[in-house]
Motif scaffolding. Structure first.
Motif, PDB file in Angstrom:
ATOM      1  N   LEU A   1       0.835  -1.200   0.000  1.00 22.70           N
ATOM      2  CA  LEU A   1       0.000   0.000   0.000  1.00 22.70           C
ATOM      3  C   LEU A   1       0.872   1.255   0.000  1.00 22.70           C
ATOM      4  O   LEU A   1       1.900   1.302   0.681  1.00 22.70           O
ATOM      5  CB  LEU A   1      -0.937   0.021   1.218  1.00 22.70           C
ATOM      6  CG  LEU A   1      -1.925  -1.149   1.351  1.00 22.70           C
ATOM      7  CD1 LEU A   1      -2.818  -0.954   2.569  1.00 22.70           C
ATOM      8  CD2 LEU A   1      -2.764  -1.300   0.097  1.00 22.70           C
ATOM      9  N   THR A   2       0.414   2.263  -0.738  1.00 26.69           N
ATOM     10  CA  THR A   2       1.152   3.518  -0.841  1.00 26.69           C
ATOM     11  C   THR A   2       0.390   4.621  -0.120  1.00 26.69           C
ATOM     12  O   THR A   2      -0.817   4.780  -0.323  1.00 26.69           O
ATOM     13  CB  THR A   2       1.348   3.919  -2.320  1.00 26.69           C
ATOM     14  OG1 THR A   2       2.011   2.860  -3.007  1.00 26.69           O
ATOM     15  CG2 THR A   2       2.172   5.203  -2.433  1.00 26.69           C
ATOM     16  N   TRP A   3       1.117   5.363   0.698  1.00 25.12           N
ATOM     17  CA  TRP A   3       0.523   6.513   1.387  1.00 25.12           C
ATOM     18  C   TRP A   3       0.910   7.798   0.662  1.00 25.12           C
ATOM     19  O   TRP A   3       2.078   8.005   0.338  1.00 25.12           O
ATOM     20  CB  TRP A   3       1.015   6.586   2.830  1.00 25.12           C
ATOM     21  CG  TRP A   3       0.371   5.574   3.742  1.00 25.12           C
ATOM     22  CD1 TRP A   3       0.441   4.222   3.630  1.00 25.12           C
ATOM     23  CD2 TRP A   3      -0.428   5.850   4.894  1.00 25.12           C
ATOM     24  NE1 TRP A   3      -0.262   3.615   4.641  1.00 25.12           N
ATOM     25  CE2 TRP A   3      -0.804   4.593   5.445  1.00 25.12           C
ATOM     26  CE3 TRP A   3      -0.848   7.012   5.524  1.00 25.12           C
ATOM     27  CZ2 TRP A   3      -1.592   4.490   6.583  1.00 25.12           C
ATOM     28  CZ3 TRP A   3      -1.626   6.906   6.669  1.00 25.12           C
ATOM     29  CH2 TRP A   3      -1.992   5.665   7.192  1.00 25.12           C
ATOM     30  N   GLU A   4      -0.083   8.637   0.445  1.00 25.90           N
ATOM     31  CA  GLU A   4       0.153   9.912  -0.228  1.00 25.90           C
ATOM     32  C   GLU A   4      -0.468  11.036   0.592  1.00 25.90           C
ATOM     33  O   GLU A   4      -1.693  11.081   0.771  1.00 25.90           O
ATOM     34  CB  GLU A   4      -0.462   9.886  -1.627  1.00 25.90           C
ATOM     35  CG  GLU A   4      -0.271  11.153  -2.439  1.00 25.90           C
ATOM     36  CD  GLU A   4      -0.932  11.051  -3.806  1.00 25.90           C
ATOM     37  OE1 GLU A   4      -1.857  11.846  -4.077  1.00 25.90           O
ATOM     38  OE2 GLU A   4      -0.529  10.172  -4.593  1.00 25.90           O
ATOM     39  N   ARG A   5       0.372  11.933   1.111  1.00 23.71           N
ATOM     40  CA  ARG A   5      -0.134  13.059   1.908  1.00 23.71           C
ATOM     41  C   ARG A   5      -0.685  14.128   0.962  1.00 23.71           C
ATOM     42  O   ARG A   5       0.033  14.700   0.159  1.00 23.71           O
ATOM     43  CB  ARG A   5       0.981  13.621   2.783  1.00 23.71           C
ATOM     44  CG  ARG A   5       0.646  14.896   3.564  1.00 23.71           C
ATOM     45  CD  ARG A   5      -0.585  14.761   4.443  1.00 23.71           C
ATOM     46  NE  ARG A   5      -0.519  13.714   5.442  1.00 23.71           N
ATOM     47  CZ  ARG A   5      -0.134  13.904   6.698  1.00 23.71           C
ATOM     48  NH1 ARG A   5       0.227  15.108   7.097  1.00 23.71           N
ATOM     49  NH2 ARG A   5      -0.115  12.902   7.539  1.00 23.71           N
ATOM     50  N   VAL A   6      -1.985  14.380   1.048  1.00 22.94           N
ATOM     51  CA  VAL A   6      -2.644  15.338   0.163  1.00 22.94           C
ATOM     52  C   VAL A   6      -2.585  16.741   0.743  1.00 22.94           C
ATOM     53  O   VAL A   6      -2.290  17.705   0.045  1.00 22.94           O
ATOM     54  CB  VAL A   6      -4.107  14.914  -0.095  1.00 22.94           C
ATOM     55  CG1 VAL A   6      -4.812  15.918  -1.001  1.00 22.94           C
ATOM     56  CG2 VAL A   6      -4.162  13.523  -0.701  1.00 22.94           C
ATOM     57  N   ARG A   7      -2.906  16.833   1.992  1.00 19.68           N
ATOM     58  CA  ARG A   7      -2.809  18.087   2.744  1.00 19.68           C
ATOM     59  C   ARG A   7      -2.719  17.719   4.214  1.00 19.68           C
ATOM     60  O   ARG A   7      -2.745  16.540   4.556  1.00 19.68           O
ATOM     61  CB  ARG A   7      -4.015  19.003   2.468  1.00 19.68           C
ATOM     62  CG  ARG A   7      -5.346  18.406   2.906  1.00 19.68           C
ATOM     63  CD  ARG A   7      -6.500  19.376   2.786  1.00 19.68           C
ATOM     64  NE  ARG A   7      -6.885  19.620   1.408  1.00 19.68           N
ATOM     65  CZ  ARG A   7      -8.037  20.177   1.045  1.00 19.68           C
ATOM     66  NH1 ARG A   7      -8.893  20.567   2.001  1.00 19.68           N
ATOM     67  NH2 ARG A   7      -8.338  20.366  -0.204  1.00 19.68           N
TER      68      ARG A   7
ATOM     69  N   LYS B   1      -7.106   1.665  -6.476  1.00 18.26           N
ATOM     70  CA  LYS B   1      -8.137   2.134  -5.552  1.00 18.26           C
ATOM     71  C   LYS B   1      -7.486   2.907  -4.415  1.00 18.26           C
ATOM     72  O   LYS B   1      -6.413   2.529  -3.934  1.00 18.26           O
ATOM     73  CB  LYS B   1      -8.915   0.939  -4.978  1.00 18.26           C
ATOM     74  CG  LYS B   1     -10.065   1.361  -4.050  1.00 18.26           C
ATOM     75  CD  LYS B   1     -10.559   0.225  -3.205  1.00 18.26           C
ATOM     76  CE  LYS B   1      -9.762   0.095  -1.906  1.00 18.26           C
ATOM     77  NZ  LYS B   1     -10.383  -0.824  -0.944  1.00 18.26           N
ATOM     78  N   ARG B   2      -8.150   3.968  -3.980  1.00 20.32           N
ATOM     79  CA  ARG B   2      -7.628   4.737  -2.853  1.00 20.32           C
ATOM     80  C   ARG B   2      -8.760   5.092  -1.900  1.00 20.32           C
ATOM     81  O   ARG B   2      -9.891   5.332  -2.318  1.00 20.32           O
ATOM     82  CB  ARG B   2      -6.894   5.988  -3.324  1.00 20.32           C
ATOM     83  CG  ARG B   2      -7.710   7.004  -4.092  1.00 20.32           C
ATOM     84  CD  ARG B   2      -6.846   8.183  -4.498  1.00 20.32           C
ATOM     85  NE  ARG B   2      -5.800   7.797  -5.439  1.00 20.32           N
ATOM     86  CZ  ARG B   2      -4.685   8.507  -5.638  1.00 20.32           C
ATOM     87  NH1 ARG B   2      -4.493   9.628  -4.969  1.00 20.32           N
ATOM     88  NH2 ARG B   2      -3.784   8.099  -6.508  1.00 20.32           N
ATOM     89  N   ILE B   3      -8.446   5.106  -0.620  1.00 18.84           N
ATOM     90  CA  ILE B   3      -9.374   5.617   0.382  1.00 18.84           C
ATOM     91  C   ILE B   3      -8.776   6.889   0.966  1.00 18.84           C
ATOM     92  O   ILE B   3      -7.557   7.091   0.927  1.00 18.84           O
ATOM     93  CB  ILE B   3      -9.672   4.597   1.500  1.00 18.84           C
ATOM     94  CG1 ILE B   3      -8.403   4.304   2.311  1.00 18.84           C
ATOM     95  CG2 ILE B   3     -10.288   3.328   0.952  1.00 18.84           C
ATOM     96  CD1 ILE B   3      -8.673   3.526   3.592  1.00 18.84           C
ATOM     97  N   VAL B   4      -9.626   7.736   1.492  1.00 15.34           N
ATOM     98  CA  VAL B   4      -9.199   8.998   2.099  1.00 15.34           C
ATOM     99  C   VAL B   4      -9.253   8.822   3.611  1.00 15.34           C
ATOM    100  O   VAL B   4     -10.328   8.710   4.197  1.00 15.34           O
ATOM    101  CB  VAL B   4     -10.097  10.165   1.662  1.00 15.34           C
ATOM    102  CG1 VAL B   4      -9.590  11.476   2.254  1.00 15.34           C
ATOM    103  CG2 VAL B   4     -10.170  10.243   0.141  1.00 15.34           C
TER     104      VAL B   4
END
Length: 337
Positions: A221-227, A239-242
């Motif tokens: 799984l990849t984590w991406e910091r949006v804000r 697929k991504r969850i917030v």
């Protein structure tokens, strides 16, 4: 160390700054300080079960004993977030519903800019916080499902117009998942794997134990910091969850508490500290006490002028008929608002 000194230290004030009886507001239910008075009421005095009758000890012992290490936590995780000197049956008992439940939509808006109309939401838990979240989201036009283990709370949810489901029955279709239970592992990896793309997951309940965030920290799984406080967790298929606030409390991480609600809480704490400081030595042991209805009613009355509200007063005949003191308390200690 006396309980008065402990109370003052808790308030982070000097003893000389704590007002005595002659400086208390008119109508205050706390113990006034009389010069030369040294008679101490029994700390084990039983409170009267009848509304309108007092007790020598203003604060009454909490029958649900708390561990010493958790003395400043409330015993009911469904009403998480309060202080020890809040009467769970009184004025500030509504604070979790207002302070946390009603802050759910603003917190979601600040972090995700989501539109609530037509969104399918599952609220896990229908205690004080779950009730507030569900009502607020329903008012915003969301389709709200509720999960619950307690048949009484479940019946309340059904009678409030919410469909009672199990999480695995709706997890594939909902747009937002909100935990409000005070439990642990309410949303686990199996649930997260089945969520649809773009599903928002957040916690309004207790600490960071409700969502199994640790299970998401795996190599695939990849984590991406949006804000700030917003992460996208991306699966290998895209697929991504917030995930909001990494599963921590949403209202504390992503929102603010209305000053009016804080004023109610702070006033209650201040009156409790004044009572502890003014009470004769020996009245209170180092324990957790519940505030009486009279003090909660006094706090509420102090805040009513903000709304230009005008209370109706009982006549002597009406008070006698109900068996009440016309100045309160108006409800027995077991009454739940």
């Amino acid at each position: 160390m006396s309980v008065q000194v402990v109370a003052a230290k808790m308030a982070e004030v000097e003893l000389k700054d704590v007002p005595t009886g002659k400086h208390l507001p008119a109508g205050s239910p706390v113990t006034p300080t009389e010069a030369g008075s040294s008679a101490a009421a029994s700390p084990t005095a039983e409170p009267s079960a009848k509304a309108g009758e007092g007790s020598p000890s203003l604060l009454t012992p909490n029958p649900a004993k708390m561990p010493q290490a958790s003395a400043m936590k409330r015993p009911d995780p469904q009403q998480n977030g309060g202080e020890a000197f809040i009467n769970r049956d009184g004025t500030v008992a509504e604070a979790p519903r207002m302070k946390k439940g009603r802050l759910c939509p603003p917190s979601l808006k600040r972090t995700t800019d989501v539109m609530f109309g037509g969104k399918q939401v599952v609220v896990c838990g229908y205690g004080e916080v779950g009730k507030g979240c569900s009502a607020a989201l329903k008012a915003m036009g969301s389709i709200v499902y509720v999960t619950e283990i307690d048949p009484i709370c479940a019946l309340q949810a059904c009678m409030d117009g919410f469909r009672l489901v199990k999480l695995n029955e709706v997890v594939r279709q909902v747009d937002i998942v909100i935990t409000c239970t005070g439990n642990k592992n309410v949303v686990v990896r199996e649930n997260l794997d089945r969520m649809k793309n773009g599903c928002i997951v957040c916690n309004m309940g207790h600490s960071n134990t409700e969502i199994d965030v640790a299970s998401l920290r795996t190599p695939e799984l990849t984590w991406e910091r949006v804000r700030s406080q917003v992460d996208h967790v991306i699966w290998p298929d895209g697929k991504r969850i917030v995930l909001l606030a990494e599963g921590r409390l949403l209202n504390l991480s992503c929102s603010t508490v209305p000053t009016f609600v804080l004023s109610i809480t702070a006033t209650t704490q201040a009156l409790a500290l004044i009572e502890l400081y003014n009470a004769p030595e020996g009245r209170y042991k180092q324990d957790v006490y519940l505030l009486p209805k009279k003090m909660d009613e006094y706090v509420a009355s102090l805040h009513l002028p903000t709304f230009d509200a005008h209370l109706t007063e009982l006549t002597d005949e009406q008070a006698k008929y109900l068996g009440l003191n016309k100045n309160g308390p108006f409800k027995p200690n077991y009454y739940r608002y």
